[in-house]
Design a protein around this motif. Structure first.
Motif, mmCIF file in Angstrom:
data_model
loop_
_atom_site.group_PDB
_atom_site.id
_atom_site.type_symbol
_atom_site.label_atom_id
_atom_site.label_comp_id
_atom_site.label_asym_id
_atom_site.label_seq_id
_atom_site.Cartn_x
_atom_site.Cartn_y
_atom_site.Cartn_z
ATOM 1 N N MET A 89 14.360 11.234 -16.831
ATOM 2 C CA MET A 89 13.753 10.014 -17.313
ATOM 3 C C MET A 89 13.145 10.223 -18.700
ATOM 4 O O MET A 89 13.274 9.373 -19.552
ATOM 5 C CB MET A 89 12.678 9.567 -16.313
ATOM 6 N N VAL A 90 12.483 11.341 -18.891
ATOM 7 C CA VAL A 90 11.882 11.628 -20.193
ATOM 8 C C VAL A 90 12.968 11.746 -21.257
ATOM 9 O O VAL A 90 12.813 11.262 -22.373
ATOM 10 C CB VAL A 90 11.030 12.919 -20.124
ATOM 11 N N GLN A 95 5.401 4.594 -17.318
ATOM 12 C CA GLN A 95 6.117 5.377 -16.313
ATOM 13 C C GLN A 95 5.450 6.735 -16.105
ATOM 14 O O GLN A 95 5.309 7.192 -14.979
ATOM 15 C CB GLN A 95 7.580 5.581 -16.729
ATOM 16 N N ASN A 96 5.059 7.369 -17.182
ATOM 17 C CA ASN A 96 4.407 8.672 -17.100
ATOM 18 C C ASN A 96 3.045 8.559 -16.419
ATOM 19 O O ASN A 96 2.664 9.417 -15.629
ATOM 20 C CB ASN A 96 4.252 9.289 -18.488
ATOM 21 N N ARG A 97 2.334 7.509 -16.716
ATOM 22 C CA ARG A 97 1.009 7.289 -16.127
ATOM 23 C C ARG A 97 1.107 7.053 -14.625
ATOM 24 O O ARG A 97 0.275 7.536 -13.864
ATOM 25 C CB ARG A 97 0.365 6.095 -16.813
ATOM 26 N N GLN A 98 2.133 6.322 -14.178
ATOM 27 C CA GLN A 98 2.316 6.061 -12.760
ATOM 28 C C GLN A 98 2.698 7.339 -12.020
ATOM 29 O O GLN A 98 2.313 7.534 -10.874
ATOM 30 C CB GLN A 98 3.392 4.999 -12.541
ATOM 31 N N ARG A 99 3.467 8.181 -12.668
ATOM 32 C CA ARG A 99 3.906 9.419 -12.045
ATOM 33 C C ARG A 99 2.735 10.398 -11.869
ATOM 34 O O ARG A 99 2.612 11.062 -10.855
ATOM 35 C CB ARG A 99 4.990 10.083 -12.901
ATOM 36 N N VAL A 100 1.856 10.453 -12.872
ATOM 37 C CA VAL A 100 0.728 11.385 -12.835
ATOM 38 C C VAL A 100 -0.358 10.867 -11.887
ATOM 39 O O VAL A 100 -0.928 11.591 -11.108
ATOM 40 C CB VAL A 100 0.143 11.596 -14.249
#
Length: 52
Positions: free
Chosen positions: A1-2, A46-51
């Motif tokens: 994704m990144v 997306q990164n914030r939701q994953r962390v």
């Protein structure tokens, strides 16, 4: 994704620079800038939701 986000950011950056360099393609620069910001925000969310 990144990786996908980085590729999209690179594409939008190239489109923005191309729009600035080539006269008459101001619309391309604006579109590239909008897409760049939208992709960056999307990636940040997306990164914030994953962390979190």
């Amino acid at each position: 994704m990144v990786y996908l986000i980085l590729v999209l950011l690179a594409i939008w950056l190239v489109l923005t620079i191309l729009g600035v360099v080539v006269k008459g393609l101001v619309w391309l620069a604006v579109l590239g800038a909008i897409l760049f910001v939208a992709t960056a925000v999307w990636g940040w969310i997306q990164n914030r939701q994953r962390v979190g």
